[in-house]
Design a protein around this motif. Structure first.
Motif, PDB file in Angstrom:
ATOM      1  N   TRP A 148       0.828  -1.207   0.000  1.00  0.00           N
ATOM      2  CA  TRP A 148       0.000   0.000   0.000  1.00  0.00           C
ATOM      3  C   TRP A 148       0.865   1.260   0.000  1.00  0.00           C
ATOM      4  O   TRP A 148       0.599   2.198  -0.746  1.00  0.00           O
ATOM      5  CB  TRP A 148      -0.932   0.004   1.219  1.00  0.00           C
ATOM      6  N   VAL A 149       1.918   1.278   0.838  1.00  0.00           N
ATOM      7  CA  VAL A 149       2.805   2.449   0.907  1.00  0.00           C
ATOM      8  C   VAL A 149       3.479   2.680  -0.442  1.00  0.00           C
ATOM      9  O   VAL A 149       3.548   3.812  -0.926  1.00  0.00           O
ATOM     10  CB  VAL A 149       3.857   2.286   2.034  1.00  0.00           C
ATOM     11  N   PHE A 150       3.941   1.617  -1.082  1.00  0.00           N
ATOM     12  CA  PHE A 150       4.606   1.785  -2.373  1.00  0.00           C
ATOM     13  C   PHE A 150       3.618   2.145  -3.477  1.00  0.00           C
ATOM     14  O   PHE A 150       3.968   2.858  -4.416  1.00  0.00           O
ATOM     15  CB  PHE A 150       5.456   0.559  -2.727  1.00  0.00           C
ATOM     16  N   ALA A 151       2.389   1.666  -3.392  1.00  0.00           N
ATOM     17  CA  ALA A 151       1.367   2.084  -4.361  1.00  0.00           C
ATOM     18  C   ALA A 151       1.097   3.580  -4.214  1.00  0.00           C
ATOM     19  O   ALA A 151       0.987   4.304  -5.217  1.00  0.00           O
ATOM     20  CB  ALA A 151       0.085   1.274  -4.167  1.00  0.00           C
ATOM     21  N   LEU A 152       1.005   4.057  -2.977  1.00  0.00           N
ATOM     22  CA  LEU A 152       0.830   5.496  -2.746  1.00  0.00           C
ATOM     23  C   LEU A 152       2.030   6.271  -3.268  1.00  0.00           C
ATOM     24  O   LEU A 152       1.886   7.311  -3.903  1.00  0.00           O
ATOM     25  CB  LEU A 152       0.634   5.788  -1.256  1.00  0.00           C
ATOM     26  N   ALA A 153       3.227   5.751  -3.023  1.00  0.00           N
ATOM     27  CA  ALA A 153       4.452   6.432  -3.451  1.00  0.00           C
ATOM     28  C   ALA A 153       4.521   6.578  -4.971  1.00  0.00           C
ATOM     29  O   ALA A 153       5.135   7.515  -5.479  1.00  0.00           O
ATOM     30  CB  ALA A 153       5.680   5.676  -2.947  1.00  0.00           C
ATOM     31  N   ARG A 154       3.897   5.668  -5.696  1.00  0.00           N
ATOM     32  CA  ARG A 154       3.925   5.709  -7.160  1.00  0.00           C
ATOM     33  C   ARG A 154       2.719   6.450  -7.743  1.00  0.00           C
ATOM     34  O   ARG A 154       2.650   6.655  -8.949  1.00  0.00           O
ATOM     35  CB  ARG A 154       3.971   4.293  -7.712  1.00  0.00           C
TER      36      ARG A 154
END
Length: 191
Positions: free
Chosen positions: A8-14
């Motif tokens: 989830w954090v990496f999806a937000l980051a992208r």
């Protein structure tokens, strides 16, 4: 559980909302919000190392603007500032902090701005103690810029290797991260 949060954090980051979200967290952390911007900045840099210094710039500018807002809370809304300090468990150390701030104010801002200690403690206290505003802004820009640009440099340079290690042993690194976070929280409460 850790994998879902990590993804989830990496999806937000992208996502296209990543930069405004990071700016909002950075602004808020400097004035009233308890979560440091590093939790958004680091994954964004890891997801897009080519934009590391852009993200560090946005994070720094937002943090300094948030620091100015925190200063205003302390200066113009002292009762609200004291409520925030009490909520963070720091109202009881007010007099000791005042003496320290009057003697070493610039050093306090420089040192605390580089650490994971909640920056809002410093910004609100600076306003309450009526620290020189121009010097305050300059010190905030220096210390926050140094912190976020150092993070950008480290993650841009060694981030992909670190990311590969974290992904291989996500549970272990998550536990280490939690221990460090709890340790930092306990250290803040003791300081």
């Amino acid at each position: 559980m850790f994998r879902k949060l990590y993804d989830w954090v990496f999806a937000l980051a992208r996502s296209k909302h990543a930069t405004p979200a990071m700016a909002a967290v950075s602004f808020a952390e400097s004035s009233f919000f308890p979560i440091p911007p590093d939790v958004v900045l680091a994954p964004m840099i890891l997801a897009r190392p080519d934009r590391a210094y852009f993200y560090a710039t946005v994070c720094t500018v937002a943090s300094v603007l948030g620091a100015m807002f925190g200063y205003a809370i302390g200066y113009f809304l002292t009762d609200v500032g004291m409520m925030i300090l009490a909520w963070l468990g720091k109202a009881d150390t007010f007099e000791a902090s005042k003496a320290l701030f009057q003697q070493y104010g610039a050093w306090v801002i420089l040192i605390k701005g580089l650490t994971p200690i909640p920056f809002k403690l410093i910004t609100i206290a600076s306003g309450i103690f009526q620290f020189n505003f121009a010097l305050f802004v300059a010190l905030c820009a220096l210390t926050r810029g140094a912190r976020f640009f150092a993070e950008a440099f480290i993650l841009k340079r060694w981030g992909p290797v670190m990311l590969e290690m974290v992904e291989k042993r996500l549970a272990m690194w998550s536990i280490i991260g939690i221990v460090v976070l709890v340790g930092a929280f306990v250290a803040v409460k003791m300081i």
